[in-house]
Design an enzyme around this catalytic site. Structure first.
Site, PDB file in Angstrom:
ATOM      1  N   SER A 145       0.799  -1.227   0.000  1.00  0.00           N
ATOM      2  CA  SER A 145       0.000   0.000   0.000  1.00  0.00           C
ATOM      3  C   SER A 145       0.837   1.284   0.000  1.00  0.00           C
ATOM      4  CB  SER A 145      -0.977  -0.014   1.179  1.00  0.00           C
ATOM      5  OG  SER A 145      -1.907  -1.039   0.966  1.00  0.00           O
ATOM      6  N   THR A 180      -6.284  -3.821   7.252  1.00  0.00           N
ATOM      7  CA  THR A 180      -6.032  -5.166   6.718  1.00  0.00           C
ATOM      8  C   THR A 180      -6.114  -6.197   7.832  1.00  0.00           C
ATOM      9  OG1 THR A 180      -4.574  -6.465   5.316  1.00  0.00           O
ATOM     10  CG2 THR A 180      -3.483  -4.966   6.834  1.00  0.00           C
ATOM     11  N   LYS A 205     -10.304  -6.353   9.626  1.00  0.00           N
ATOM     12  CA  LYS A 205     -11.304  -5.911   8.641  1.00  0.00           C
ATOM     13  C   LYS A 205     -12.749  -6.022   9.150  1.00  0.00           C
ATOM     14  CE  LYS A 205      -8.949  -6.571   4.248  1.00  0.00           C
ATOM     15  NZ  LYS A 205      -9.017  -7.240   2.940  1.00  0.00           N
ATOM     16  N   ALA A 231     -14.809 -19.452   0.178  1.00  0.00           N
ATOM     17  CA  ALA A 231     -15.923 -18.756   0.847  1.00  0.00           C
ATOM     18  C   ALA A 231     -15.393 -17.928   2.019  1.00  0.00           C
ATOM     19  CB  ALA A 231     -16.958 -19.773   1.335  1.00  0.00           C
TER      20      ALA A 231
HETATM   21  P1  NDP Z   1      -9.616 -16.377   4.023  1.00  0.00           P
HETATM   22  O1  NDP Z   1      -8.640 -16.953   4.978  1.00  0.00           O
HETATM   23  O2  NDP Z   1     -10.750 -15.569   4.524  1.00  0.00           O
HETATM   24  O3  NDP Z   1     -10.244 -17.590   3.144  1.00  0.00           O
HETATM   25  C1  NDP Z   1      -9.410 -18.605   2.648  1.00  0.00           C
HETATM   26  C2  NDP Z   1     -10.189 -19.493   1.685  1.00  0.00           C
HETATM   27  O4  NDP Z   1      -9.280 -20.483   1.186  1.00  0.00           O
HETATM   28  C3  NDP Z   1     -11.351 -20.247   2.319  1.00  0.00           C
HETATM   29  O5  NDP Z   1     -12.336 -20.463   1.355  1.00  0.00           O
HETATM   30  C4  NDP Z   1     -10.669 -21.557   2.719  1.00  0.00           C
HETATM   31  O6  NDP Z   1     -11.552 -22.662   2.815  1.00  0.00           O
HETATM   32  C5  NDP Z   1      -9.764 -21.787   1.526  1.00  0.00           C
HETATM   33  N1  NDP Z   1      -8.658 -22.665   1.899  1.00  0.00           N
HETATM   34  C6  NDP Z   1      -7.593 -22.334   2.674  1.00  0.00           C
HETATM   35  N2  NDP Z   1      -6.792 -23.422   2.812  1.00  0.00           N
HETATM   36  C7  NDP Z   1      -7.376 -24.431   2.115  1.00  0.00           C
HETATM   37  C8  NDP Z   1      -7.023 -25.779   1.866  1.00  0.00           C
HETATM   38  N3  NDP Z   1      -5.890 -26.306   2.356  1.00  0.00           N
HETATM   39  N4  NDP Z   1      -7.834 -26.529   1.080  1.00  0.00           N
HETATM   40  C9  NDP Z   1      -8.966 -25.996   0.570  1.00  0.00           C
HETATM   41  N5  NDP Z   1      -9.357 -24.727   0.780  1.00  0.00           N
HETATM   42  C10 NDP Z   1      -8.569 -23.951   1.526  1.00  0.00           C
HETATM   43  O7  NDP Z   1      -8.728 -15.575   2.971  1.00  0.00           O
HETATM   44  P2  NDP Z   1      -9.225 -14.374   2.036  1.00  0.00           P
HETATM   45  O8  NDP Z   1     -10.579 -14.706   1.527  1.00  0.00           O
HETATM   46  O9  NDP Z   1      -9.012 -13.098   2.710  1.00  0.00           O
HETATM   47  O10 NDP Z   1      -8.167 -14.449   0.833  1.00  0.00           O
HETATM   48  C11 NDP Z   1      -8.219 -15.482  -0.155  1.00  0.00           C
HETATM   49  C12 NDP Z   1      -7.185 -15.175  -1.241  1.00  0.00           C
HETATM   50  O11 NDP Z   1      -7.546 -13.974  -1.932  1.00  0.00           O
HETATM   51  C13 NDP Z   1      -5.804 -14.947  -0.656  1.00  0.00           C
HETATM   52  O12 NDP Z   1      -4.894 -15.713  -1.411  1.00  0.00           O
HETATM   53  C14 NDP Z   1      -5.536 -13.490  -0.854  1.00  0.00           C
HETATM   54  O13 NDP Z   1      -4.170 -13.270  -1.176  1.00  0.00           O
HETATM   55  C15 NDP Z   1      -6.410 -13.147  -2.053  1.00  0.00           C
HETATM   56  N6  NDP Z   1      -6.842 -11.739  -1.986  1.00  0.00           N
HETATM   57  C16 NDP Z   1      -6.472 -10.899  -3.002  1.00  0.00           C
HETATM   58  C17 NDP Z   1      -6.830  -9.561  -2.988  1.00  0.00           C
HETATM   59  C18 NDP Z   1      -6.388  -8.685  -4.106  1.00  0.00           C
HETATM   60  O14 NDP Z   1      -6.416  -7.449  -3.958  1.00  0.00           O
HETATM   61  N7  NDP Z   1      -6.011  -9.224  -5.237  1.00  0.00           N
HETATM   62  C19 NDP Z   1      -7.630  -9.000  -1.896  1.00  0.00           C
HETATM   63  C20 NDP Z   1      -8.008  -9.968  -0.884  1.00  0.00           C
HETATM   64  C21 NDP Z   1      -7.600 -11.274  -0.945  1.00  0.00           C
HETATM   65  P3  NDP Z   1     -12.292 -22.985   4.232  1.00  0.00           P
HETATM   66  O15 NDP Z   1     -13.419 -22.006   4.316  1.00  0.00           O
HETATM   67  O16 NDP Z   1     -12.706 -24.384   4.079  1.00  0.00           O
HETATM   68  O17 NDP Z   1     -11.256 -22.770   5.300  1.00  0.00           O
END
Ligand code: NDP
Length: 454
Positions: free
Chosen positions: A22, A67, A71, A132
């Site tokens: 940022s 962040t 959030k 999700a």
């Molecule tokens: P969260 O921790 O809130 O969610 C993580 C997600 O990944 C959940 O759906 C989780 O499933 C799944 N997951 C994690 N580990 C596993 C696994 N081993 N097997 C299967 N599913 C898995 O993270 P965010 O939603 O905040 O972020 C998700 C991605 O989006 C990140 O990589 C982040 O870098 C990217 N992002 C990019 C942004 C951008 O500006 N480009 C902005 C925000 C995020 P479960 O619910 O089952 O745990």
């Protein structure tokens, strides 16, 4: 940046904050737009969040980003919430108002602007969202807001996908979203979908991982958007492209979430050419490529391979790449088709690499930076390091070498001196760092590069 009594302060609340992009986004915007703002990371522990928000307001801080992990919790300390932020249940931007900070979710707005920039329309389209978590909520909101057709949320924890579907269907008053488990993709109607990859699987350093690896799944994909941007081309994106789909990463989402926050804080519209300048900087920073340029014999391959080993990066030599692609040696290409033809091939290689490589040491042909177009492409590809060598050293190193087409001359040393004098300004014009290699060991040079790259 000239900080004075009128400078506005902007900042980021989070924990940790040391890897944030940022400051790069916002301070570049301030510089380019000539605005008297400064943006700083403000590491904030969870138990200090309320005091931080109140203190920031008291200190006249103009705007904040928020962040992980704040959030959600930060919302209780705000005077107002934007509708989107309310529905998503997360805030990443605080805008100063008369009564306190108003919370927005510019992640969702940033993704929206990324889709516009790629001319991707959601209205009436069938969508799959993988994941999700927090990011998937923003994606689901945007898909509903833009009136996508059916939306399938596939997640490891099906209950979380179910809750998200229920919340969004309820908020918009439509029964559009269906929740499923990840393996349920086999039961999806056989259509072509816009697919958002919103899980954290595939992030560097686990770049070889992907949430669904089955090629059958990718036959359903028309357009794939991975929210991850590090690596620049994720495995998910590769699989999409291999099956003929187009694929994009989340770097523009990151860019535009910042640009939109900046617009909200300052009540301005950021021109697209300025947003593009920031995007180029982000691209360079996140891809972490190191591009080695310089005259033949300066050690690009040797240094490149040494760096590859220490940094655990990929290694790519553009001459070898061209030889592999064309099935001809460089000497043959020069002899049969001429130098201009070869330079065109070099430009094509640099263009191809723009959308793919990251975490790679790229060793380049000695004449590559001479073309203005190439100089621009090189500096967008990564940190460009010029390995500077003198004519005497080149003569020593290449005394026995008869493979270089440009050195086939009776008076080699004079030719080298002339070529070096001519090329030196071209090398310097696109380099981020110049290293004089004479008298230094490979270890000295790689250590110097690593020190500067930190
Ligand atoms: P969260 O921790 O809130 O969610 C993580 C997600 O990944 C959940 O759906 C989780 O499933 C799944 N997951 C994690 N580990 C596993 C696994 N081993 N097997 C299967 N599913 C898995 O993270 P965010 O939603 O905040 O972020 C998700 C991605 O989006 C990140 O990589 C982040 O870098 C990217 N992002 C990019 C942004 C951008 O500006 N480009 C902005 C925000 C995020 P479960 O619910 O089952 O745990």
């Amino acid at each position: 940046m000239n900080v004075n009594g009128k400078t506005n302060v902007l900042g980021l609340l989070g924990d940790p904050v040391e890897h944030t992009m940022s400051p790069l986004i916002h301070n570049t915007l301030s510089d380019s737009l000539g605005m008297n703002n400064i943006y700083i990371p403000l590491q904030t522990k969870a138990d200090g969040l309320e005091a931080a928000v109140k203190g920031a307001y008291a200190l006249n801080i103009l705007g904040l980003n928020v962040t992980v992990p704040h959030k959600y919790h930060v919302m209780q300390y705000l005077s107002e919430l934007d509708d989107g932020a309310k529905a998503i249940g997360a805030v990443n931007t605080l805008v100063r108002t008369e009564t306190g900070y108003k919370g927005y979710n510019t992640d969702m707005m940033g993704l929206s602007r990324e889709l516009d920039s790629y001319h991707i329309q959601l209205e009436g389209r069938q969508v799959i969202i993988l994941g999700a978590g927090g990011a998937a909520k923003a994606v689901a909101y945007l898909c509903m807001y833009r009136r996508a057709g059916r939306i399938y949320i596939l997640n490891r924890t099906v209950d979380k996908a179910g809750k998200l579907a229920e919340d969004m269907n309820g908020f918009f008053g439509r029964d559009t979203i269906t929740a499923m488990s990840l393996s349920d993709y086999r039961n999806l109607p056989k259509e072509r979908y816009i697919v958002f990859q919103a899980t954290s699987i595939g992030l560097q350093p686990d770049a070889d991982k992907v949430i669904i690896g089955d090629a059958d799944f990718y036959s359903l994909v028309e357009t794939g958007i991975d929210l991850i941007y590090n690596p620049f081309e994720t495995r998910f994106m590769k699989l999409c492209r291999e099956s003929g789909a187009s694929a994009y990463n989340g770097l523009k989402m990151l860019l535009y979430q910042g640009v939109i926050a900046y617009e909200l804080w300052n009540h301005i519209q950021v021109p697209e050419d300025i947003a593009d300048q920031v995007y180029r900087k982000l691209k360079k920073k996140t891809r972490k490529n190191i591009v080695l340029i310089g005259f033949m014999g300066c050690g690009k391959t040797t240094i490149g391979k040494a760096l590859q080993e220490t940094l655990q990066y990929q290694f790519l030599d553009t001459d070898t790449y061209i030889e592999e692609q064309t099935g001809q040696t460089i000497a043959n290409i020069f002899a049969e088709k001429g130098e201009a033809y070869f330079r065109n091939l070099e430009t094509k290689v640099l263009t191809d690499l723009q959308e793919t490589v990251s975490h790679t040491i790229i060793s380049t042909g000695g004449g590559m930076p001479l073309r203005e177009e190439n100089a621009e492409l090189l500096s967008m590809l990564g940190e460009v390091i010029y390995l500077n060598i003198d004519a005497g050293e080149v003569r020593k190193r290449l005394a026995e070498d008869t493979t270089r087409p440009l050195l086939q001359s009776k008076n080699r040393e004079e030719k080298v001196r002339d070529m070096l004098a001519y090329r030196d300004p071209f090398y310097r014009r696109c380099s981020d760092l110049v290293i004089d290699v004479a008298g230094k060991s490979v270890k000295d040079i790689t250590e110097e590069i690593q020190r500067v790259m930190k």
